[in-house]
Structure formats: structure tokens, C-alpha cells
Scaffold this active site. Structure first.
Site, PDB file in Angstrom:
ATOM      1  N   GLU A  13       8.123  -9.378  17.164  1.00  0.00           N
ATOM      2  CA  GLU A  13       9.546  -9.523  16.879  1.00  0.00           C
ATOM      3  C   GLU A  13      10.363  -8.485  17.658  1.00  0.00           C
ATOM      4  O   GLU A  13      10.018  -7.303  17.687  1.00  0.00           O
ATOM      5  CB  GLU A  13       9.764  -9.355  15.376  1.00  0.00           C
ATOM      6  N   LYS A  51      16.404 -16.260  13.843  1.00  0.00           N
ATOM      7  CA  LYS A  51      15.740 -16.044  12.555  1.00  0.00           C
ATOM      8  C   LYS A  51      16.617 -16.586  11.429  1.00  0.00           C
ATOM      9  O   LYS A  51      17.836 -16.375  11.410  1.00  0.00           O
ATOM     10  CB  LYS A  51      15.476 -14.548  12.354  1.00  0.00           C
ATOM     11  N   CYS A  96       8.476 -13.274  11.262  1.00  0.00           N
ATOM     12  CA  CYS A  96       8.135 -12.228  10.295  1.00  0.00           C
ATOM     13  C   CYS A  96       8.321 -12.663   8.847  1.00  0.00           C
ATOM     14  O   CYS A  96       7.525 -13.407   8.304  1.00  0.00           O
ATOM     15  CB  CYS A  96       8.938 -10.957  10.592  1.00  0.00           C
ATOM     16  N   LEU A 111      -1.460  26.103   6.854  1.00  0.00           N
ATOM     17  CA  LEU A 111      -2.644  25.636   6.127  1.00  0.00           C
ATOM     18  C   LEU A 111      -2.919  26.578   4.958  1.00  0.00           C
ATOM     19  O   LEU A 111      -3.316  27.730   5.140  1.00  0.00           O
ATOM     20  CB  LEU A 111      -3.847  25.613   7.087  1.00  0.00           C
ATOM     21  N   SER A 112      -2.693  26.077   3.749  1.00  0.00           N
ATOM     22  CA  SER A 112      -2.787  26.928   2.559  1.00  0.00           C
ATOM     23  C   SER A 112      -4.175  26.940   1.938  1.00  0.00           C
ATOM     24  O   SER A 112      -4.462  27.774   1.086  1.00  0.00           O
ATOM     25  CB  SER A 112      -1.779  26.445   1.511  1.00  0.00           C
ATOM     26  N   GLY A 113      -5.016  25.996   2.344  1.00  0.00           N
ATOM     27  CA  GLY A 113      -6.323  25.885   1.707  1.00  0.00           C
ATOM     28  C   GLY A 113      -6.317  24.975   0.500  1.00  0.00           C
ATOM     29  O   GLY A 113      -7.314  24.880  -0.217  1.00  0.00           O
ATOM     30  N   GLY A 114      -5.187  24.268   0.261  1.00  0.00           N
ATOM     31  CA  GLY A 114      -5.089  23.316  -0.834  1.00  0.00           C
ATOM     32  C   GLY A 114      -5.298  21.893  -0.374  1.00  0.00           C
ATOM     33  O   GLY A 114      -5.503  21.618   0.819  1.00  0.00           O
TER      34      GLY A 114
END
Length: 657
Positions: A45, A114, A175, A355-358
Site C-alpha cells: 500500500e 480505497k 489493506c 544498563l541497570s541489571g534489571g
């Protein structure tokens, strides 16, 4: 045995307003389709301009450039001797329509607007386009001069019409028309149309692919026929990822399947099918209902055959079983492909992630690792475009990735931002995960910055706030947590801009966020903290799905650190430690009133939420999806009273034991 037709459909990674690149990808798909013997090629589309142009559809330049690309397609020798079906916006009688343009050998056959618009969730088609409401009516469309010069035509049919070749009849859906209870394929099938096509810009959602496949199968189970489905692929400049799944079906069976997730910019699916199979199916199953419609479809005739006279020995495609990805695989693949498109098209040199480790930040890290796995596999498979893009991102024309972990070190930087409230456990988990995925990892202590900011406040006010654990008030406690969180955001952007410079490398990094959909709903994050980033690959994914995803990654990628991360108690680590251990744990109450109170109190945070990968049927994104106020009466007096009354009634009607 009847006439056999070879048909092509495709998934193309278009980019909004990238007319040059979009043209190249369309031509490549047509070239591949012809090489496989196809006489008809279907594309996604609005593929000429890209589906995600949004308010650029208001601009006349978008329509002008679309016609310029159409002219290039008409003039190209690649498009000769194959019916090409492309999508673009067209203005007719000063009204914009989302259209299909079918052309053959420098002649436009028809333009099909359409009729049933997508106007829910992520879709706002009624904002830019009008539906064609004139059922089975066709008008003349006056072509712009630039197209007349190529085709020699002044006007072409515009409206609800189908294409009759010398051997069959083709009808279009666009669609959302497939998803509608009044799908055009129903009436077209009853009127003898044998081949249905659907050009889509359908985005990925977890657990959605089977709905799409079932709709396509159902469309031809009821009244027979061949169904071609084409879809866009990739990130075309927004929060959603179009997930391909091009397919061909006949009489309720899938006979050809494209990939749902792929880094290939162009994928073409072809199938050879026997038209007699459609006619036999209808003659046996559907005969009582195959009557002429009161007002048949307008047929545009073309002197062209999809079949040839020497196809008696040509084998036809047989039914296949569709392989569906698990939700964990979808999270691993969809956001990873979306990140790659964003990275290569943004001109940046990689990603930076606090990166917090969670669970949440680890999930984001794993998605980047999955992206590196896909890239290395694509290079190994000989994808020259991927190799070229990777080399441009890393700034080395001779570079060739050897392993996902090694590639990760070039394009992915992680940092653990410790404070006096951080524990050794989260620091170790972050470092271990970074080592296993191969990211360039840094440990940053933010205490100096936090004390500096508090010092400024103290100089001005003469007061120094204290944590609740040290006798401070709730307001002091919250302010001290927030200043830590916001310092992390500032530092994340500083290191994203300058960390490569400090290492003697060119370029900057995109900052990745890691707030999940549950946290966004309830506002469980600090405004302008590390949830504020350039993009967020997990912002549409629930905590439950992310935990399952990490278990999958632990097995699939042998990331053993993830098991410890999943077993650890969740914490923001913004309050003082007790004997070196975490004293703050994160709990979100499930009570209805508590949820709505939290939602309304924190709704203002959604006005600045980081653009997130759309992964589910709901998104809290205030800018694109969840269009609700951000200033509420948070007491909800009337609503909560109704809840209390309902509870009282239920209690009164409950038998006593």
C-alpha cells in the site's frame, strides 16, 4: 487441467518520502518477479511515497513526486510485459484518495481508490484520504501532462472496477478492506473474479500474524479463488514495524509464504497456479451461490494473458503449513529489525543503553544482541546491502563482522550508572550481561553530579533535603530519587554524544530507553529520567512478556546471566541501602481504583514519552495512539462511588456461609 498463471507478490522495505530509494526497491521487486516468470506483480500500500507520510499527504509535493516516480516506472524497460500494481496517493476532483495504479507496457489500465479506510489505533487514514463511496461506479480520471506524455492517454478508468485479461479476471482489495465485514472480495467473487489482490501496510503486533493468515484463507475458502497478499516491511520512519508476511492462497490453502521478519529490503514471493482449480472448486462447492450480481463489477479489458499455451508441464504450487513465531521469538525479531532500520537510516554510529541489571534494560540489551545476530547471519548469507550498511555505521569500509559479540562491541555501548544507593549485585549483573553480549561497557558513578546539584539548591535555599530513611519528608524523599534519575538521563546523552569521540572514533550514539508498557500506563518512572531516550524498543511490551523473552534469550543465545536477573527482586535503587542490601522493592497494586488514580496522576508523563516500538493492540503513547487528556480530576468521585456501590451490591447478594 486449465491455464496456469504465475503471480508475484512482495514485501518491500519502503521509507516515507524516500522517493529515490522507493523507486529502486519497486523496480528490483519487478525485476525479480519477471525473472521467476510472473506476469503480474503486486506491491504494498502507498509504496511509491511510503505509507507513513502522515501529514505530508496534505502537501501537493507528495502527490507530485509520486507521479514523477510513476512516470519513471512507466518508462523503465524493467516494467515491460508484466502487469504492475503499485500504490500511491492521487487527487481526483480535488479529493485525495489512497489508490492502486495498474499499468502494462507504458499504459495505465485502471486506478482503484480505497473504499474502506483504516481509522483506528495507529491508523488515521480519514485525516488524509476520503473513501471511494460510489459502489461499482467508474469515472474518467484526467492524467497529469507528465503521464500523458509517456502513455499517450488523456483519461483512464477511476473507481470500483476489475481487470479482465484474456484468460482471467483480477480484483483489488486494499489493506483494511480484507478485515472489514463488507470486504469487496465477497461481491467480486460472486461476480466471477478469480484472482484477488491485497496491498497492505499492516504493522506487527504480538500474536497477530495468525489473524492475517486466517483472513486470507477464509477469503478463498468461502467462494474459491486465488488471493495475493502484499505488505510493507520495516520501519518507514515511525513507531511501528511493518512485518511482511507476503503470501499466496488458493481455495482456502496457503501455497506460498514470505518471511514475517527479515533484514532484506525486497522479498518477492511467486506461485504458479491452475485456474481450473478455482473453477472446479466453485463449480462443486459454490455453484448455488455463484449467480450474477444485480449490478456487476465494471470490467476493464486488456489484451494480455497471464498464462501461456505451453504450460502443460509447468508444476503448480501445493498447500503448505504456515510456521508462526512464538511471542518470545517475535520480541527477539521484530524490535531488532526495527532498531536496525532506525540505526542505518538515522546516520548514527550505534546505540547507548543505561544498563541497570534489571529485567527491562536487560531486555533492551538482548534485543540489540539479537539484531547483531541477524546482521551477522545476513552478511554470512551474502547480503551485500547489509554489509554496506554495517560498514557505514561502524565507519570502516573494509570491516566484515565475524561474530555477533564482536559486532556488538562496535555498535553497542552500555553503562552502569552507580550511586551511593546502588548495590553490588546489580552492578555485577549488568557487567556480566555486557560481557556475554559483547557490548562496550562503562561504570559511571553519579554521586558527584548529584551532590553538585543539591549543593546549588542548598546555596540558594539554605536547606539540604534528606531521604525518608534519614528522617526526611515524603516530598524530600521523592525529590532526591528524581534528581538521581534525571542526572542519569543527562549523563546518558553526554556519553552518547562524546564517548566515541573520546575513543578516537567518528559519530554519535542513539540513546535507548527501557520503560515497559506497564510502567508507562501507571506512570511508574521519573519524567525526564532514563526513560527519556531517542527510541525505546520495549515501550509497547508488558513485563510478563519481557520475562518470558529473557528466558528464551537465556536458552537461544546462551546468556546465562539472565537467570540471575530474573531471580533478583526488582528495584529502582534510588533510596539508601540497608546493610549494603536493597531496601526498596517495586510493587504495583492491581486494584482498579489505585490503577486509575495512578494513571490520571501520571498521565502528563505520556506527553513526553520516548517513541516506542508498537508491539501490542494498546499503546499508552499520547502522541500517536492513546489520545486522552493529561490533566484529570484524580479523585474520580463519581466513578469511584459507582465502583463502591457495585461492590456493596455484590456483597449484599453473596450468600453467607
Amino acid at each position: 487441467m486449465g491455464p496456469k498463471v504465475t503471480l508475484a507478490t512482495c514485501s518491500v522495505n519502503q521509507w516515507a518520502l524516500d522517493f529515490e530509494g522507493n523507486l529502486e526497491r519497486i523496480l528490483k521487486s519487478i525485476e525479480i518477479a519477471k525473472a521467476h516468470g510472473a506476469k503480474y506483480r503486486l506491491g504494498p500500500e502507498l509504496e511509491i511515497c511510503g505509507y507513513g507520510c502522515a501529514d505530508h499527504f496534505y502537501e501537493s509535493d507528495t502527490l507530485l513526486h509520486s507521479f514523477q516516480v510513476l512516470r519513471k516506472l512507466l518508462e523503465s524497460p524493467i516494467t515491460q510485459d508484466i502487469i504492475c500494481d503499485v500504490g500511491m496517493p492521487i487527487m481526483h476532483h480535488n479529493v485525495r484518495y489512497n489508490c492502486r495504479v495498474l499499468f502494462l507496457n507504458r499504459k495505465i489500465l485502471l486506478i482503484r481508490p480505497k473504499m474502506l479506510m483504516a481509522n483506528y489505533g495507529n491508523y488515521r487514514e480519514m485525516r488524509w484520504f476520503s473513501p471511494w463511496n460510489q459502489l461499482r461506479q467508474v469515472e474518467e480520471y484526467f492524467l497529469p501532462r507528465m503521464i500523458q506524455e509517456v502513455t499517450g492517454q488523456d483519461t483512464v478508468p477511476f473507481g470500483y472496477c476489475v481487470l479482465s485479461t484474456k484468460d482471467t479476471c483480477i480484483g483489488s482489495e486494499i489493506c483494511a478492506e480484507l478485515w472489514n465485514p463488507r470486504s469487496p472480495h465477497i461481491q467480486m467473487g460472486l461476480d466471477g473474479v478469480e484472482i484477488f489482490t491485497n496491498s497492505s501496510a499492516s504493522h506487527h503486533e504480538l500474536r497477530k500474524a495468525d489473524e492475517r493468515v486466517n483472513l486470507v484463507k477464509s477469503a478463498t475458502t468461502k467462494s474459491g479463488g486465488i488471493y495475493l497478499y502484499s505488505n510493507q516491511r520495516g520501519c518507514d520512519g515511525d513507531r511501528i514495524y511493518y512485518d511482511g508476511c507476503a503470501m499466496v492462497a488458493i481455495n482456502g490453502d496457503i501455497v506460498a509464504q514470505g518471511a514475517q521478519f527479515s533484514l532484506d529490503d525486497v522479498e518477492v514471493i511467486t506461485a504458479t497456479l491452475d485456474l481450473e482449480d478455482v473453477r472446479s472448486y466453485r463449480g462443486e462447492i459454490c455453484q448455488p451461490n455463484m449467480e450474477s450480481e444485480p449490478k456487476p463489477c465494471h470490467r476493464v479489458k486488456v489484451d494480455f494473458s497471464l498464462s501461456s499455451g505451453d504450460d502443460i508441464y509447468l508444476p503448480t504450487h501445493q498447500p503448505i503449513t504456515w510456521h508462526f513465531h512464538t511471542p518470545e521469538e517475535e520480541i527477539s525479531l521484530g524490535p531488532a529489525c526495527w532498531l536496525w532500520d532506525y540505526l542505518r537510516r538515522s546516520g548514527q554510529a550505534g546505540f547507548l543503553l543505561p544498563l541497570s541489571g534489571g529485567v527491562d534494560s536487560s531486555s533492551t540489551a538482548c534485543i540489540v544482541h539479537s539484531m547483531c545476530v541477524l546482521l551477522c547471519q545476513a552478511v554470512e548469507d551474502g547480503n551485500s546491502q547489509i554489509l554496506e550498511d554495517v560498514r557505514r555505521v561502524v565507519g570502516d569500509d573494509s570491516y566484515r563482522p565475524q561474530h555477533p559479540k564482536e559486532l556488538c562491541g562496535h555498535i553497542f555501548t552500555t553503562c552502569y550508572m552507580a550511586s551511593e544507593n546502588s548495590s553490588g549485585d546489580t552492578c555485577s549483573r549488568a557487567k556480566d550481561l555486557a560481557n556475554q553480549i559483547g557490548s562496550t561497557h562503562m561504570n559511571i558513578n553519579i554521586d558527584m553530579a548529584v551532590k553538585g546539584i543539591l549543593g546549588i539548591f542548598s546555596v540558594v535555599t539554605g536547606k539540604w533535603p534528606q531521604f525518608r530513611a534519614n528522617g526526611g519528608s515524603h516530598r524530600e524523599n521523592l525529590a532526591l530519587q528524581n534528581v538521581q534519575a534525571r542526572v542519569r538521563m543527562v549523563l546518558a546523552y553526554l556519553f552518547a554524544q562524546l564517548s566515541l569521540w573520546a575513543r578516537g572514533k567518528p559519530g554519535g550514539l542513539l540513546v535507548l530507553g527501557s520503560a515497559n508498557v506497564d510502567e508507562s500506563l501507571t506512570g511508574y518512572f521519573t519524567k525526564y529520567d532514563c526513560s527519556s531516550a531517542d527510541i525505546n524498543p520495549i515501550g509497547g511490551i508488558s513485563k510478563t512478556d519481557l520475562k518470558s523473552f529473557l528466558l528464551y534469550c537465556a536458552e537461544q543465545f546462551q546468556l546465562t546471566t539472565l537467570r540471575g536477573i530474573l531471580a533478583a527482586p526488582p528495584t529502582a535503587e534510588l533510596e539508601p541501602l540497608t546493610d549494603g542490601q536493597v531496601s526498596q522493592t517495586d510493587e504495583v497494586a492491581q486494584k482498579v481504583k489505585h490503577f486509575f488514580r495512578m494513571y490520571s496522576v501520571n498521565r502528563h508523563k505520556m506527553t513526553t514519552v520516548t517513541p516506542s516500538y508498537h508491539a501490542d493492540s494498546y499503546s499508552p503513547d499520547d502522541n500517536r495512539f492513546d489520545l486522552r487528556p493529561f490533566l484529570y480530576n484524580t479523585r474520580w468521585t463519581w466513578q469511584f462511588r459507582c465502583i463502591d456501590n457495585q461492590v456493596s451490591q455484590m456483597a449484599a447478594n453473596t450468600p453467607k456461609q
